[in-house]
Structure formats: structure tokens, C-alpha cells
Design a protein around this motif. Structure first.
Motif, PDB file in Angstrom:
ATOM      1  N   ALA A   1      22.164   0.387   6.076  1.00 25.09           N
ATOM      2  CA  ALA A   1      21.845   1.399   7.086  1.00 25.09           C
ATOM      3  C   ALA A   1      23.088   1.710   7.900  1.00 25.09           C
ATOM      4  O   ALA A   1      23.998   0.884   8.012  1.00 25.09           O
ATOM      5  N   THR A   2      23.086   2.905   8.468  1.00 24.01           N
ATOM      6  CA  THR A   2      24.194   3.382   9.288  1.00 24.01           C
ATOM      7  C   THR A   2      23.635   4.028  10.552  1.00 24.01           C
ATOM      8  O   THR A   2      22.689   4.814  10.476  1.00 24.01           O
TER       9      THR A   2
ATOM     10  N   ILE B   1      15.547  -2.787   4.116  1.00 18.09           N
ATOM     11  CA  ILE B   1      16.608  -2.169   4.915  1.00 18.09           C
ATOM     12  C   ILE B   1      16.149  -1.967   6.355  1.00 18.09           C
ATOM     13  O   ILE B   1      16.922  -2.164   7.301  1.00 18.09           O
ATOM     14  N   MET B   2      14.902  -1.593   6.525  1.00 16.62           N
ATOM     15  CA  MET B   2      14.360  -1.495   7.892  1.00 16.62           C
ATOM     16  C   MET B   2      14.468  -2.831   8.613  1.00 16.62           C
ATOM     17  O   MET B   2      15.010  -2.926   9.723  1.00 16.62           O
ATOM     18  N   GLU B   3      13.941  -3.880   7.966  1.00 13.67           N
ATOM     19  CA  GLU B   3      13.847  -5.186   8.611  1.00 13.67           C
ATOM     20  C   GLU B   3      15.219  -5.817   8.858  1.00 13.67           C
ATOM     21  O   GLU B   3      15.465  -6.398   9.918  1.00 13.67           O
TER      22      GLU B   3
ATOM     23  N   ASN C   1      21.762   8.825  15.404  1.00 12.61           N
ATOM     24  CA  ASN C   1      20.766   8.821  14.332  1.00 12.61           C
ATOM     25  C   ASN C   1      20.939   7.560  13.497  1.00 12.61           C
ATOM     26  O   ASN C   1      22.048   7.044  13.358  1.00 12.61           O
ATOM     27  N   VAL C   2      19.844   7.076  12.949  1.00 14.79           N
ATOM     28  CA  VAL C   2      19.913   5.969  12.005  1.00 14.79           C
ATOM     29  C   VAL C   2      19.585   6.510  10.621  1.00 14.79           C
ATOM     30  O   VAL C   2      18.597   7.229  10.432  1.00 14.79           O
ATOM     31  N   HIS C   3      20.456   6.194   9.649  1.00 16.89           N
ATOM     32  CA  HIS C   3      20.287   6.666   8.282  1.00 16.89           C
ATOM     33  C   HIS C   3      20.156   5.459   7.355  1.00 16.89           C
ATOM     34  O   HIS C   3      20.938   4.509   7.466  1.00 16.89           O
ATOM     35  N   PRO C   4      19.182   5.469   6.426  1.00 13.68           N
ATOM     36  CA  PRO C   4      18.901   4.288   5.602  1.00 13.68           C
ATOM     37  C   PRO C   4      19.798   4.137   4.375  1.00 13.68           C
ATOM     38  O   PRO C   4      19.327   3.936   3.261  1.00 13.68           O
TER      39      PRO C   4
ATOM     40  N   GLN D   1      27.312  -0.214  10.899  1.00 13.91           N
ATOM     41  CA  GLN D   1      26.736  -0.278   9.560  1.00 13.91           C
ATOM     42  C   GLN D   1      26.396  -1.722   9.214  1.00 13.91           C
ATOM     43  O   GLN D   1      27.025  -2.652   9.718  1.00 13.91           O
ATOM     44  N   LYS D   2      25.391  -1.869   8.334  1.00 12.49           N
ATOM     45  CA  LYS D   2      25.033  -3.200   7.853  1.00 12.49           C
ATOM     46  C   LYS D   2      24.584  -3.084   6.403  1.00 12.49           C
ATOM     47  O   LYS D   2      23.747  -2.242   6.072  1.00 12.49           O
ATOM     48  N   ALA D   3      25.141  -3.930   5.555  1.00  9.12           N
ATOM     49  CA  ALA D   3      24.790  -3.924   4.132  1.00  9.12           C
ATOM     50  C   ALA D   3      23.551  -4.777   3.884  1.00  9.12           C
ATOM     51  O   ALA D   3      23.329  -5.794   4.553  1.00  9.12           O
ATOM     52  N   VAL D   4      22.768  -4.353   2.902  1.00 12.32           N
ATOM     53  CA  VAL D   4      21.562  -5.074   2.501  1.00 12.32           C
ATOM     54  C   VAL D   4      21.556  -5.155   0.980  1.00 12.32           C
ATOM     55  O   VAL D   4      21.788  -4.153   0.289  1.00 12.32           O
TER      56      VAL D   4
END
Length: 208
Positions: A141-142, A176-178, A108-111, A158-161
Motif C-alpha cells: 500500500a501507498t 494488504i488492508m490489515e 489518499n491510500v492506494h492498495p 509505503q509498506k510491502a506485503v
């Protein structure tokens, strides 16, 4: 070649990211074989049809009991010989029955950056509203495996925005999507299909 099912409920932007990654060869050892929607009007269905991917609609309200819905979902996954299930904005509960059948095979992807702003009630714009209310300087996002605990499965990527001072829930959601979701989800699927994700003691290890 692993068969992948993507479960959707809305516009399907994360599905499109996966379709694009498959088309460019990023995902080499898997193919999206089925898209299941929880809504008849989800635009994600059009994205799938345009890409030539079989689609099915499975409405929770069409089943009197959760067990009946679970059986129908599992039957579809078995029919298409699915080996990886991707939740891409899927808004219907996945029960323990299904999770046990596909242990460490549902992602799953969580925002948000789990464990922040996750768990029951944290979905869609609610996640970004909570992040802005708290005044965090970064969100993100995770991608994680799904287990019996809401947003509680082993974290894969994970990636920080950055959160900007004038952000609204909508602008933060889009960024966060992009910057994160559309990159992390295809990468996680790529790693899974290549057999490079190992789960040990509730944590993941990415193989070289």
C-alpha cells in the motif's frame, strides 16, 4: 488542532483505523471533524455516527456540472474549517479545482506500491487482480498526496506485503488492508498533523 475531513464511499475500514488512532492518542494534533460520503448507504456513515463525528452525503449525480459539485464540496470543507482531507476509499473524482484549493492537504491510500498498478482504472479489487495476473511476489500500500495526476502525487509512506501462491484478489486485498493500509494511513495523518511532512521538488521528506 487541525480539522480533518475523511471522504468515503463504502465500508469505512480505513476510516475506522483513523477513528481508533484518534481514540488511542496516536493522532494528537488533529481531529476528524467531518465524514463525507458519496453514497447514502455507505456503512462508513454508521462508523462515523457511532464515534460522534458529523456526517454529510454528497452525491455527484445530484449536480448537473462538475463545477457545481466542486462548489458544494468546497463549501462543506470551508464550513467545517477543514485543513486536511483524507480520501479513504472515495470513489468520486476530485477535480483540479478542489486540488488547487488544498494543495498538499489531500492524502489518499492506494492498495499497491505506486508506481505499480496505479492510475486510471486501478481501484478496489482491480488492483489486486492485476497484481496476481502479473505474478508479483510482493504488493502493498501507498499513502500519497493527491495532485492532478491520478495516483501521481508525492509519496508519503509505503509498506510491502507478501503475495502468497494461493491468494485470490479478495485474500490479498484483506492482507494488504490489515498489514499496510490500516497502519500507514493513521501514521501519515499523525505525521501531517505534527507538521513533519515536507514536500520538496515533488518528493516528501519526513522530519525527525
Amino acid at each position: 488542532m487541525l480539522n480533518i475531513a475523511v471522504l468515503v464511499s463504502g465500508g469505512g475500514t480505513n476510516l475506522q483505523a483513523l477513528i481508533d488512532a484518534q481514540a488511542t492518542g496516536q493522532i494528537q494534533n488533529g481531529a476528524i471533524s467531518l465524514v463525507i460520503s458519496s453514497r447514502t448507504d455507505a456503512f462508513a456513515l454508521e462508523r462515523a455516527k457511532k464515534a460522534g463525528i458529523p456526517t454529510r452525503v454528497l452525491l455527484r449525480k445530484g449536480f448537473a456540472e462538475q463545477a457545481d459539485y466542486d462548489a458544494a464540496l468546497l463549501a462543506l470543507l470551508k464550513e467545517f474549517q477543514i485543513q486536511l482531507v483524507v480520501l479513504a476509499g472515495f470513489m468520486t473524482i476530485i477535480s483540479e479545482t478542489v486540488i488547487r484549493q488544498y494543495e498538499n492537504q489531500i492524502i489518499n491510500v492506494h492498495p499497491a506500491l505506486i508506481p505499480s498498478f496505479c492510475g486510471p482504472g486501478f481501484y478496489g479489487l482491480h488492483v489486486h487482480e492485476a497484481a496476481l495476473e502479473k505474478g508479483v511476489k510482493v504488493s502493498g500500500a501507498t499513502v500519497h498526496f493527491v495532485n492532478e495526476v491520478c495516483d501521481g502525487g508525492p509519496i508519503i509512506l509505503q509498506k510491502a506485503v507478501e503475495v502468497l501462491p494461493d491468494d485470490t484478489p479478495e485474500t490479498l486485498q484483506r492482507r494488504i488492508m490489515e498489514q499496510a493500509e490500516w497502519k500507514l494511513l493513521p501514521r501519515a495523518v499523525e505525521l501531517f498533523c505534527a507538521g513533519k511532512i515536507v514536500v520538496e521538488n515533488g518528493r516528501t521528506r519526513i522530519l525527525d
